[in-house]
Design a protein around this motif. Structure first.
Motif, PDB file in Angstrom:
ATOM      1  N   GLY A  95     115.242  80.929 104.551  1.00 39.69           N
ATOM      2  CA  GLY A  95     115.634  80.949 103.709  1.00 39.69           C
ATOM      3  C   GLY A  95     114.956  81.933 102.708  1.00 39.69           C
ATOM      4  N   ASP A  96     114.882  81.182 101.796  1.00 34.82           N
ATOM      5  CA  ASP A  96     115.129  81.634 100.681  1.00 34.82           C
ATOM      6  C   ASP A  96     112.643  82.064 100.192  1.00 34.82           C
ATOM      7  OD1 ASP A  96     116.770  81.619  98.966  1.00 34.82           O
ATOM      8  OD2 ASP A  96     116.343  79.826  97.841  1.00 34.82           O
ATOM      9  N   VAL A  97     112.655  83.222 100.567  1.00 38.25           N
ATOM     10  CA  VAL A  97     111.376  83.823  99.615  1.00 38.25           C
ATOM     11  C   VAL A  97     111.430  84.493  97.965  1.00 38.25           C
ATOM     12  CG1 VAL A  97     111.318  83.856 102.440  1.00 38.25           C
ATOM     13  CG2 VAL A  97     111.989  85.848 100.900  1.00 38.25           C
ATOM     14  N   VAL A  98     110.145  84.396  98.083  1.00 36.17           N
ATOM     15  CA  VAL A  98     109.514  85.167  97.360  1.00 36.17           C
ATOM     16  C   VAL A  98     108.590  86.568  97.602  1.00 36.17           C
ATOM     17  CG1 VAL A  98     107.724  85.217  94.903  1.00 36.17           C
ATOM     18  CG2 VAL A  98     109.349  83.177  95.708  1.00 36.17           C
ATOM     19  N   ALA A  99     109.162  87.657  97.654  1.00 35.59           N
ATOM     20  CA  ALA A  99     109.058  88.310  97.516  1.00 35.59           C
ATOM     21  C   ALA A  99     107.922  89.847  96.158  1.00 35.59           C
ATOM     22  CB  ALA A  99     110.348  90.136  98.006  1.00 35.59           C
ATOM     23  N   MET A 129     104.751  96.874  87.056  1.00 31.37           N
ATOM     24  CA  MET A 129     104.209  95.969  87.764  1.00 31.37           C
ATOM     25  C   MET A 129     106.089  95.133  87.954  1.00 31.37           C
ATOM     26  SD  MET A 129     102.179  94.003  89.765  1.00 31.37           S
ATOM     27  CE  MET A 129     101.964  92.639  91.182  1.00 31.37           C
ATOM     28  N   SER A 130     107.000  94.875  89.100  1.00 27.09           N
ATOM     29  CA  SER A 130     108.232  94.598  89.204  1.00 27.09           C
ATOM     30  C   SER A 130     108.036  93.711  89.627  1.00 27.09           C
ATOM     31  CB  SER A 130     108.516  95.462  90.354  1.00 27.09           C
ATOM     32  OG  SER A 130     109.603  96.743  90.384  1.00 27.09           O
ATOM     33  N   PRO A 131     108.545  92.338  88.351  1.00 23.61           N
ATOM     34  CA  PRO A 131     108.596  91.104  88.901  1.00 23.61           C
ATOM     35  C   PRO A 131     108.802  90.557  90.553  1.00 23.61           C
ATOM     36  CG  PRO A 131     110.890  91.523  87.695  1.00 23.61           C
ATOM     37  CD  PRO A 131     109.707  92.806  87.628  1.00 23.61           C
ATOM     38  N   PRO A 132     109.126  89.544  90.540  1.00 26.44           N
ATOM     39  CA  PRO A 132     109.027  88.853  92.290  1.00 26.44           C
ATOM     40  C   PRO A 132     110.604  88.511  91.627  1.00 26.44           C
ATOM     41  CG  PRO A 132     106.694  88.384  90.641  1.00 26.44           C
ATOM     42  CD  PRO A 132     107.395  88.102  89.827  1.00 26.44           C
ATOM     43  N   GLN A 133     110.505  88.971  93.476  1.00 27.61           N
ATOM     44  CA  GLN A 133     112.509  89.011  93.069  1.00 27.61           C
ATOM     45  C   GLN A 133     112.687  87.732  94.668  1.00 27.61           C
ATOM     46  OE1 GLN A 133     114.248  92.716  94.386  1.00 27.61           O
ATOM     47  NE2 GLN A 133     113.516  92.996  92.320  1.00 27.61           N
ATOM     48  N   ARG A 134     113.805  86.668  94.358  1.00 24.79           N
ATOM     49  CA  ARG A 134     114.079  85.832  94.944  1.00 24.79           C
ATOM     50  C   ARG A 134     115.091  86.358  95.685  1.00 24.79           C
ATOM     51  NH1 ARG A 134     112.310  80.545  95.544  1.00 24.79           N
ATOM     52  NH2 ARG A 134     110.699  80.332  93.449  1.00 24.79           N
ATOM     53  N   ARG A 135     115.152  86.103  97.343  1.00 25.79           N
ATOM     54  CA  ARG A 135     116.017  86.405  98.481  1.00 25.79           C
ATOM     55  C   ARG A 135     115.958  85.253  99.714  1.00 25.79           C
ATOM     56  NH1 ARG A 135     112.313  91.346  99.355  1.00 25.79           N
ATOM     57  NH2 ARG A 135     111.408  91.447 100.968  1.00 25.79           N
ATOM     58  N   LEU A 136     117.465  85.663 100.002  1.00 29.41           N
ATOM     59  CA  LEU A 136     117.164  84.691 101.416  1.00 29.41           C
ATOM     60  C   LEU A 136     116.841  85.874 102.875  1.00 29.41           C
ATOM     61  CD1 LEU A 136     118.327  82.399 102.848  1.00 29.41           C
ATOM     62  CD2 LEU A 136     120.638  83.085 103.055  1.00 29.41           C
ATOM     63  N   SER A 137     115.769  85.093 103.469  1.00 30.96           N
ATOM     64  CA  SER A 137     115.751  86.261 104.418  1.00 30.96           C
ATOM     65  C   SER A 137     115.118  85.220 105.658  1.00 30.96           C
ATOM     66  CB  SER A 137     114.436  86.836 104.640  1.00 30.96           C
ATOM     67  OG  SER A 137     114.365  87.417 103.300  1.00 30.96           O
ATOM     68  N   ALA A 138     115.273  85.588 107.199  1.00 37.99           N
ATOM     69  CA  ALA A 138     114.983  84.496 108.376  1.00 37.99           C
ATOM     70  C   ALA A 138     113.473  85.429 108.201  1.00 37.99           C
ATOM     71  CB  ALA A 138     115.879  85.752 109.129  1.00 37.99           C
ATOM     72  N   ILE A 139     113.592  84.658 108.989  1.00 36.81           N
ATOM     73  CA  ILE A 139     111.554  84.988 109.042  1.00 36.81           C
ATOM     74  C   ILE A 139     110.581  84.283 110.591  1.00 36.81           C
ATOM     75  CG2 ILE A 139     108.794  83.825 108.117  1.00 36.81           C
ATOM     76  CD1 ILE A 139     110.963  85.442 105.777  1.00 36.81           C
TER      77      ILE A 139
END
Length: 586
Positions: A104-108, A1-11
Motif C-alpha cells: 500500500g501507500d506509505v509516507v517516506a 529538509m525534504s518534504p515527505p513523499q508518498r509511494r507504493l511499497s510492499a511492507i
C-alpha cells in the motif's frame, strides 16, 4: 529538509515470538540468537530480493520492497532459514519469527523512515501470525497468483484495531499448512457447505445464493449424526476458486457440498453436488428449477429438498467407509453406524435376522462406549420394529425401545431421532399423550428430516388431526422424492383416507405405497379398511389374505381389537371394518 513523499511499497513487519519470555530466561543467549538471525538470515534475504531494512529494534524489524513478490520471497527465505536453524533447539528455548506482509501507500521521510496505514496493517498481520509463519493481506495474496505457489490458509476477515475497516488475512508456514495443523476428522461424518455461486451480477441473486447456503448449513446442523462446519468459517471461501480437497484438509471435514444459482426472469435454477473430498468422488448431484412467486418460499423449498437428499447420502458414504476397515479396528461409532444400517434395512425390507443383528451390534458399541447415542437410537428403532411387527413380545419390546430412546434423550436433548422412536414406541404402548409430545418435539427439532415429517404426520392422522398430518406427509414426499421410505408416508396417507372417510383417496394412496413395498403389513391393513368403506369386499379380502401370509400375528392382534388409532370412534370403526374384510361378520 525534504518534504515527505508518498509511494507504493510492499511492507514486511517482523517480530521475535516470545522475546520477553526468552530474554527473562537467558538474555545473553537470546540477544546472540537474534543477532545471528539478522546477520545470517535477514540481511542476505533482503539483499537477495532487492529490499531494504527500514529499521531494526530489540525484538523485530521493518523492511520495504518495491515489488510485493520480492517481499514475500524474502520473507519465505527468512522463515525457512530460521526454521532449519532452530530445528534441533528445544521448543521452550526456540527463537522464531512472526512475519506480516502488506502492500500500500506509505509516507517516506528524508531519513528513510516510513509510516502510514500500510505499515500499520503489516504490523497487525505480523501479530496474527503463528510463530514461524507469514501472514499476508488479501491484496498481497491476489498479487501472488500465478507467481508464487504457496499453500496459504485463509484466516478470514480481520478488523483494523484503529479504524472500522477490515482486511482478509492469509497464513503460510514452512511446514506447508499455513502455521496451523490441519484439524483431525471428527468421529461423526463431517461436512462443509461452501457458499453457493451466483451466476449473475444482480446483488439480489447473490443474497439469494447466500441465503440458500446459510439455510442448508443450519438445517444440516439439526442432524445430530453430522458434524457441520459453521457458516462463518465456510464463508471465508466465498468468491474464490477452491480445490475441495484443500478446503477439506483445512477445515477437517470429509464431505463438501457446493452449488450455484442462476435466475432468469421468473425462473430460478439451483444446482448442488456433494463430494467426498479425499478422493474427489461425486456422491450426489441434483438440479432444481423453480418458478419464483415468493422468493422465500422458493428458497425454503430448495433448501429442504437438498438437505433431505444430502443427509442420507453422507450416511451411506460413511457406511461404505466402515466396511473397508478391519472389524478389530472399528470404534463404537462405526459399529453403531453398521447397526443402524441393519436396523433400517430390517424395517424397509422386513428381516428379523437382520433386526436382531442390529441389536447385537448396537449393544457391542455400547459396551465400548456407554454414551454412544447412535447405538441407543438403533436399539430404540430395532425394538420398536419388534413391537410394531410383533416379532418379539410386545410389552418387553416397547419397554426396551422406550428405555433406549430415553437414555439417548438424556445424553443429547437436541437429537430428534431419540424423540421420534420414543414417541413411536409409546404410540404402540397406547400412551398417546406422551407419544404426541415426543413426536411434536422431534419435528420442532428437525422439520427438514423426512422421518420427522412422516412420524408426526402419522401420529396426527392417528389422532384424528388429518388437517395437520396430511400436509406434513405430502411435504415429506415433496422434499424427498427419492426417499426409500416413501411407502411409509403413503401408508399414513392411506390411513388418513380411512379416518376422513375419503376411502377412494385412501385407496389411491395405499396402492401407490403398495407398489413400492408389496409386503409392508400396515399398507394392506389400511387398504383393506378403505376397500370395505367403498364396498369392494373382494379387494378387501385379498388384502387380508396377504396379511395372513406376511404378518399373521400382526393381523390376529388387530382382529382381536388392537388399534393404532387414538379416537374411540376411529378405533371401533377400524375393528369393525377389519372384521368385515376378514369375513368374520355377516
Amino acid at each position: 529538509m525534504s518534504p515527505p513523499q508518498r509511494r507504493l511499497s510492499a511492507i514486511v513487519s517482523i517480530d521475535a515470538a516470545g522475546y520477553g519470555r526468552l530474554v527473562g530466561r537467558d538474555e545473553a543467549r537470546t540477544l546472540r540468537a537474534l543477532a545471528a538471525i539478522y546477520v545470517k538470515r535477514l540481511e542476505p534475504a533482503v539483499q537477495h530480493h532487492n529490499g531494504r531494512v527500514v529499521r531494526t529494534t530489540s525484538d523485530g524489524a521493518l523492511l520495504e520492497f518495491d515489488d510485493v513478490v520480492d517481499a514475500v520471497r524474502a520473507a519465505v527465505e527468512l522463515q525457512e532459514g530460521v526454521a532449519r536453524s532452530v530445528a534441533d533447539v528445544p521448543p521452550e528455548r526456540r527463537l522464531e519469527l512472526r512475519v506480516g506482509v502488506n502492500v500500500g501507500d506509505v509516507v517516506a521521510l528524508a531519513g528513510g523512515e516510513i509510516f502510514g496505514d500500510a505499515v500499520n496493517v503489516a504490523t497487525q498481520l505480523q501479530a496474527l501470525a503463528e510463530p514461524g509463519a507469514i501472514c499476508v493481506a488479501d491484496r498481497v495474496y491476489e498479487q501472488l497468483a500465478g507467481k508464487i505457489d504457496l499453500p496459504f490458509r485463509d484466516l478470514g476477515e480481520r478488523r483494523l484495531e484503529t479504524t472500522d475497516r477490515s482486511f482478509r488475512a492469509w497464513q503460510w508456514s514452512p511446514g506447508g499448512t499455513g502455521g496451523i495443523a490441519a484439524p483431525a476428522l471428527p468421529d461423526k461424518p463431517s461436512i462443509v457447505v461452501l457458499p453457493f455461486d451466483s451466476m449473475g451480477d444482480d446483488g439480489g441473486q447473490q443474497a439469494f445464493a447466500d441465503g440458500i447456503t446459510e439455510d442448508i448449513t443450519t438445517e444440516l446442523a439439526r442432524f445430530r449424526s453430522l458434524f457441520v462446519i459453521a457458516r462463518n468459517s465456510a464463508f471465508t471461501y466465498k468468491g474464490r476458486s477452491v480445490d475441495v480437497r484443500q478446503v477439506a484438509r483445512e477445515l477437517g471435514v470429509r464431505y463438501v457440498l457446493e452449488g450455484s444459482m442462476r435466475r432468469s426472469g421468473s425462473r430460478v435454477r439451483v444446482t448442488a453436488q456433494l463430494i467426498e473430498a479425499a478422493s474427489g468422488t461425486h456422491l450426489w448431484a441434483e438440479r432444481y428449477d423453480r418458478v419464483v412467486e415468493d422468493i422465500f418460499d422458493v428458497q425454503d423449498a430448495i433448501t429442504r429438498s437438498i438437505v433431505a437428499a444430502v443427509a442420507p447420502e453422507v450416511e451411506g458414504a460413511e457406511l461404505k467407509l466402515t466396511r473397508r476397515g478391519r472389524p478389530a479396528d472399528l470404534k463404537a461409532h462405526e459399529i453403531a453406524l453398521q447397526a443402524w444400517n441393519d436396523a433400517w434395512h430390517s424395517y424397509t425390507r422386513p428381516d428379523r435376522v437382520r433386526r436382531d443383528r442390529a441389536i447385537a451390534r448396537a449393544e457391542e458399541a455400547l459396551r465400548i462406549d456407554p454414551t454412544c447415542v447412535r447405538a441407543l437410537i438403533t436399539l430404540a428403532l430395532a425394538h420398536w420394529q419388534h413391537a410394531n411387527f410383533r416379532t418379539a413380545p410386545l410389552q418387553d419390546s416397547v419397554r426396551r425401545a422406550v428405555e433406549a430412546a430415553t437414555r439417548a434423550q438424556e445424553l443429547d436433548r437436541m437429537n430428534h431421532q431419540a424423540f421420534i422412536f420414543r414417541g413411536l414406541a409409546l404410540m404402540i404402548g397406547q400412551r398417546f399423550a406422551e407419544a404426541m409430545a415426543d413426536i411434536r418435539h422431534a419435528y420442532d427439532l428437525n422439520p427438514s428430516d423426512p422421518s420427522s415429517l412422516i412420524a408426526r404426520g402419522w401420529c396426527e392422522v392417528a389422532s384424528g388431526n388429518t388437517a395437520i398430518g396430511v400436509p406434513m406427509l405430502l411435504d415429506a414426499l415433496r422434499i424427498s422424492p427419492r426417499d426409500p421410505q416413501q411407502y411409509n408416508a403413503y401408508t399414513s396417507l392411506c390411513a388418513a383416507g380411512f379416518v376422513d372417510g375419503d376411502y377412494a383417496r385412501g385407496v389411491e394412496w395405499g396402492e401407490t405405497g403398495k407398489r413400492q413395498h408389496p409386503d409392508y403389513p400396515p399398507i394392506h391393513h389400511y387398504l383393506a379398511l378403505n376397500y370395505v368403506g367403498l364396498g369392494q369386499l373382494e379387494r378387501a379380502a385379498a388384502e387380508i389374505e396377504t396379511l395372513r401370509r406376511v404378518a399373521p400375528e400382526w393381523l390376529a392382534e388387530r382382529l382381536a381389537g388392537f388399534s393404532g388409532m387414538v379416537r374411540p370412534a376411529d378405533r371401533e370403526r377400524s375393528r369393525d371394518f377389519l372384521r368385515i374384510a376378514a369375513g368374520e361378520t355377516t
